[in-house]
Design an enzyme around this catalytic site. Structure first.
Site, PDB file in Angstrom:
ATOM      1  N   ARG A  10       0.815  -1.217   0.000  1.00  0.00           N
ATOM      2  CA  ARG A  10       0.000   0.000   0.000  1.00  0.00           C
ATOM      3  C   ARG A  10       0.850   1.270   0.000  1.00  0.00           C
ATOM      4  O   ARG A  10       0.321   2.370  -0.140  1.00  0.00           O
ATOM      5  CB  ARG A  10      -0.937   0.002   1.204  1.00  0.00           C
ATOM      6  N   CYS A  11       2.165   1.126   0.129  1.00  0.00           N
ATOM      7  CA  CYS A  11       3.075   2.264   0.215  1.00  0.00           C
ATOM      8  C   CYS A  11       3.703   2.530  -1.157  1.00  0.00           C
ATOM      9  O   CYS A  11       4.322   1.635  -1.746  1.00  0.00           O
ATOM     10  CB  CYS A  11       4.158   1.966   1.248  1.00  0.00           C
ATOM     11  N   SER A  12       3.585   3.758  -1.648  1.00  0.00           N
ATOM     12  CA  SER A  12       4.122   4.080  -2.979  1.00  0.00           C
ATOM     13  C   SER A  12       5.641   3.941  -3.029  1.00  0.00           C
ATOM     14  O   SER A  12       6.182   3.469  -4.033  1.00  0.00           O
ATOM     15  CB  SER A  12       3.695   5.476  -3.412  1.00  0.00           C
TER      16      SER A  12
END
Length: 115
Positions: free
Chosen positions: A10-12
């Site tokens: 979920r972390c870019s």
């Protein structure tokens, strides 16, 4: 060469770091650390490879950090590591391990230093 990434999909920054590794032909072992968090001894080893103290690896902006009172300067290393084991969302991401070294992918290109 074995490469491992402690990854949060979920972390870019984590996604970008994983893509960078793959673009270089590296297929890392992916550890979704929110589902499979490192234990205390694994965190100790990661901290040693990063040459960091536990608080330096913590995401201080997370609600869990404030709620648990982790900004208390009296907390020792063991307490901070235990907090990260219990609440892995507190661990900065992504962390890449390779060549007996570690790097945080912030920015993602940082990981090239250990490859």
């Amino acid at each position: 060469m074995t490469v491992t990434i402690y990854h949060n999909p979920r972390c870019s920054k984590s996604r970008t770091t994983l893509e960078l590794l793959k673009s270089k032909g590296i297929e890392p072992a992916v550890v979704e650390y929110l589902k499979t968090p490192p234990n205390a001894s694994e965190l100790e080893a990661i901290l040693a490879k990063l040459d960091m103290e536990p608080r330096d690896l913590m995401r201080k902006g997370e609600a869990a950090y404030k709620e648990a009172g982790l900004d208390n300067p009296d907390l020792d290393r063991k307490a901070l590591i235990a907090a990260m084991v219990e609440n892995p969302i507190l661990i900065e991401r992504p962390i890449v391990l390779a060549n007996n070294k570690a790097a945080i992918g912030r920015p993602p290109e940082n990981v090239f230093q250990i490859l």
